[in-house]
Design an enzyme around this catalytic site. Structure first.
Site, short mmCIF file in Angstrom:
data_model
loop_
_atom_site.label_atom_id
_atom_site.label_comp_id
_atom_site.label_asym_id
_atom_site.label_seq_id
_atom_site.Cartn_x
_atom_site.Cartn_y
_atom_site.Cartn_z
N ILE A 178 2.38 -0.05 -0.30
CA ILE A 178 3.00 0.83 0.70
C ILE A 178 4.44 0.35 0.82
O ILE A 178 4.69 -0.78 1.26
CB ILE A 178 2.24 0.76 2.04
CG1 ILE A 178 0.82 1.31 1.84
CG2 ILE A 178 2.98 1.55 3.12
CD1 ILE A 178 -0.08 1.18 3.05
N ASN A 210 -0.86 -13.46 -0.59
CA ASN A 210 -0.86 -12.09 -0.06
C ASN A 210 -2.10 -11.86 0.81
O ASN A 210 -3.04 -11.16 0.42
CB ASN A 210 -0.79 -11.09 -1.21
CG ASN A 210 -0.43 -9.69 -0.74
OD1 ASN A 210 -0.41 -9.42 0.46
ND2 ASN A 210 -0.16 -8.82 -1.69
N LYS A 215 -12.32 -5.84 2.88
CA LYS A 215 -12.90 -4.80 3.76
C LYS A 215 -13.55 -3.70 2.92
O LYS A 215 -14.56 -3.13 3.31
CB LYS A 215 -11.78 -4.14 4.59
CG LYS A 215 -11.49 -4.81 5.90
CD LYS A 215 -10.68 -3.91 6.82
CE LYS A 215 -9.27 -3.68 6.32
NZ LYS A 215 -8.48 -2.80 7.22
N TYR A 263 -8.68 -5.72 0.63
CA TYR A 263 -9.64 -5.53 -0.47
C TYR A 263 -11.04 -5.98 -0.07
O TYR A 263 -12.03 -5.35 -0.45
CB TYR A 263 -9.16 -6.30 -1.72
CG TYR A 263 -7.81 -5.86 -2.22
CD1 TYR A 263 -7.44 -4.52 -2.20
CD2 TYR A 263 -6.87 -6.77 -2.69
CE1 TYR A 263 -6.20 -4.10 -2.66
CE2 TYR A 263 -5.62 -6.37 -3.15
CZ TYR A 263 -5.29 -5.04 -3.12
OH TYR A 263 -4.05 -4.63 -3.57
N ALA A 303 -3.22 -8.21 1.76
CA ALA A 303 -3.88 -7.46 0.69
C ALA A 303 -5.30 -7.97 0.47
O ALA A 303 -6.23 -7.18 0.31
CB ALA A 303 -3.07 -7.57 -0.60
N ILE A 304 -5.49 -9.29 0.47
CA ILE A 304 -6.83 -9.85 0.26
C ILE A 304 -7.78 -9.36 1.34
O ILE A 304 -8.92 -8.95 1.06
CB ILE A 304 -6.76 -11.39 0.20
CG1 ILE A 304 -5.99 -11.83 -1.04
CG2 ILE A 304 -8.16 -12.01 0.22
CD1 ILE A 304 -5.59 -13.30 -1.06
C1 LIG Z 1 -1.53 -4.61 0.87
C2 LIG Z 1 -1.35 -3.26 1.52
C3 LIG Z 1 -1.59 -2.15 0.50
C4 LIG Z 1 -2.41 -3.12 2.63
O1 LIG Z 1 -2.22 -1.90 3.28
P1 LIG Z 1 -2.18 -1.85 4.88
O2 LIG Z 1 -2.15 -0.43 5.28
O3 LIG Z 1 -1.10 -2.72 5.36
O4 LIG Z 1 -3.61 -2.51 5.19
P2 LIG Z 1 -4.67 -2.12 6.33
O5 LIG Z 1 -3.96 -1.85 7.61
O6 LIG Z 1 -5.56 -1.05 5.80
O7 LIG Z 1 -5.51 -3.48 6.42
C5 LIG Z 1 -4.83 -4.71 6.55
C6 LIG Z 1 -5.80 -5.77 7.01
O8 LIG Z 1 -5.20 -7.05 6.76
C7 LIG Z 1 -5.25 -7.81 7.94
N1 LIG Z 1 -4.13 -8.72 7.89
C8 LIG Z 1 -2.82 -8.47 8.06
N2 LIG Z 1 -2.10 -9.59 7.93
C9 LIG Z 1 -2.97 -10.58 7.64
C10 LIG Z 1 -2.83 -11.97 7.38
N3 LIG Z 1 -1.63 -12.57 7.38
N4 LIG Z 1 -3.96 -12.70 7.14
C11 LIG Z 1 -5.17 -12.12 7.13
N5 LIG Z 1 -5.38 -10.78 7.38
C12 LIG Z 1 -4.27 -10.03 7.63
C13 LIG Z 1 -5.17 -6.79 9.05
O9 LIG Z 1 -5.63 -7.33 10.28
C14 LIG Z 1 -6.09 -5.70 8.50
O10 LIG Z 1 -7.47 -6.03 8.67
P3 LIG Z 1 -8.33 -5.38 9.89
O11 LIG Z 1 -8.29 -3.90 9.72
O12 LIG Z 1 -9.69 -5.96 9.70
O13 LIG Z 1 -7.66 -5.82 11.16
C15 LIG Z 1 0.07 -3.10 2.15
O14 LIG Z 1 0.22 -3.98 3.22
C16 LIG Z 1 1.17 -3.30 1.13
O15 LIG Z 1 1.50 -2.39 0.41
N6 LIG Z 1 1.74 -4.52 1.08
C17 LIG Z 1 2.87 -4.81 0.16
C18 LIG Z 1 2.53 -4.64 -1.31
C19 LIG Z 1 1.24 -5.30 -1.68
O16 LIG Z 1 0.92 -6.38 -1.22
N7 LIG Z 1 0.46 -4.65 -2.58
C20 LIG Z 1 -0.78 -5.21 -3.07
C21 LIG Z 1 -0.54 -6.05 -4.28
S1 LIG Z 1 -2.05 -6.82 -4.88
#
Ligand SMILES: CC(C)(COP(=O)(O)OP(=O)(O)OC[C@H]1O[C@@H](n2cnc3c(N)ncnc32)[C@H](O)[C@@H]1OP(=O)(O)O)[C@@H](O)C(=O)NCCC(=O)NCCS
Length: 186
Positions: A95, A134, A143, A141, A137-138
């Site tokens: 995103i 990350n 979830k 995934y 992201a972990i």
């Molecule tokens: C990774 C990515 C796709 C996730 O999308 P998102 O819309 O932010 O994720 P969601 O809101 O669906 O879920 C995020 C979850 O991570 C959790 N989270 C956020 N920061 C966290 C952290 N530092 N440690 C642990 N969990 C964390 C949130 O609480 C949420 O979980 P929950 O719903 O149980 O509360 C997005 O953040 C992104 O594009 N990041 C940058 C690029 C990237 O990392 N791409 C993936 C490469 S492998």
């Protein structure tokens, strides 16, 4: 209208990427806030991004992620290295609009993409690579049902340090689709 609601969730939908949006993708990929999580760590021009988008479409299934209410392009996701015999593919997602992180959109967009992979492309195993730092992201995934299946130890060098690359995967029978009704023949 250059966007198509091909895979529809509640917060977002997935549409084939529009070449005219190459400049937006380019801006995201040149931003270390985002590219620190991606491979490679990009430095690209809009002209190069146009070629990348055109080539990616040839052998991969890639989509723009759009906010449902506004149609705004907020990210990208796709299935790569699709193997018809093994029925495997590698998933990627980002995103680019950071204001949209942590709102459940990544979980929903990934689920739509995986649903498409398992229930339209007939894949059996979808895998991905994620850097150990990350955590967001972990968590996303996990979830969805992905589990760690291996590590490339110290396989990532970024910001002066080496980091593990975690391999995660998901089998078709482990995925319960919340969206399957949207792509069931009528
Ligand atoms: C990774 C990515 C796709 C996730 O999308 P998102 O819309 O932010 O994720 P969601 O809101 O669906 O879920 C995020 C979850 O991570 C959790 N989270 C956020 N920061 C966290 C952290 N530092 N440690 C642990 N969990 C964390 C949130 O609480 C949420 O979980 P929950 O719903 O149980 O509360 C997005 O953040 C992104 O594009 N990041 C940058 C690029 C990237 O990392 N791409 C993936 C490469 S492998």
């Amino acid at each position: 209208m250059k966007y198509y609601k091909q895979l529809i969730g509640q917060k977002c939908y997935l549409s084939p990427p529009a070449i005219e949006d190459a400049g937006i993708y380019c801006a995201w990929l040149n931003d270390f806030n985002i590219s620190q999580y991606l491979e490679p760590t990009y430095s690209i021009t809009p002209e190069e991004e146009i070629e990348i988008l055109k080539n990616l479409r040839k052998e991969n299934k890639i989509f723009g992620i759009h906010e449902m209410q506004t149609d705004k392009l907020i990210g990208s996701c796709g299935l790569h290295e699709i193997h018809p015999v093994n029925q495997t593919a590698m998933m990627g997602i980002f995103i680019g609009e950071t204001d949209y992180w942590n709102k459940g959109i990544g979980t929903e967009a990934s689920s739509l993409l995986i649903d498409y992979g398992f229930n339209v492309l007939n894949l059996h195993n979808i895998y991905l690579y994620v850097y150990e730092y990350n955590k967001r992201a972990i968590a996303t995934y996990k979830k969805i049902g992905f589990r760690e299946s291996g590590r490339r130890r110290q396989g990532r060098f970024f910001a002066g340090k080496r980091h593990d690359i975690i391999i995660m995967d998901l089998l078709s029978e482990e995925f319960t689709s919340p969206y399957i009704k949207l792509i069931t023949p009528k």
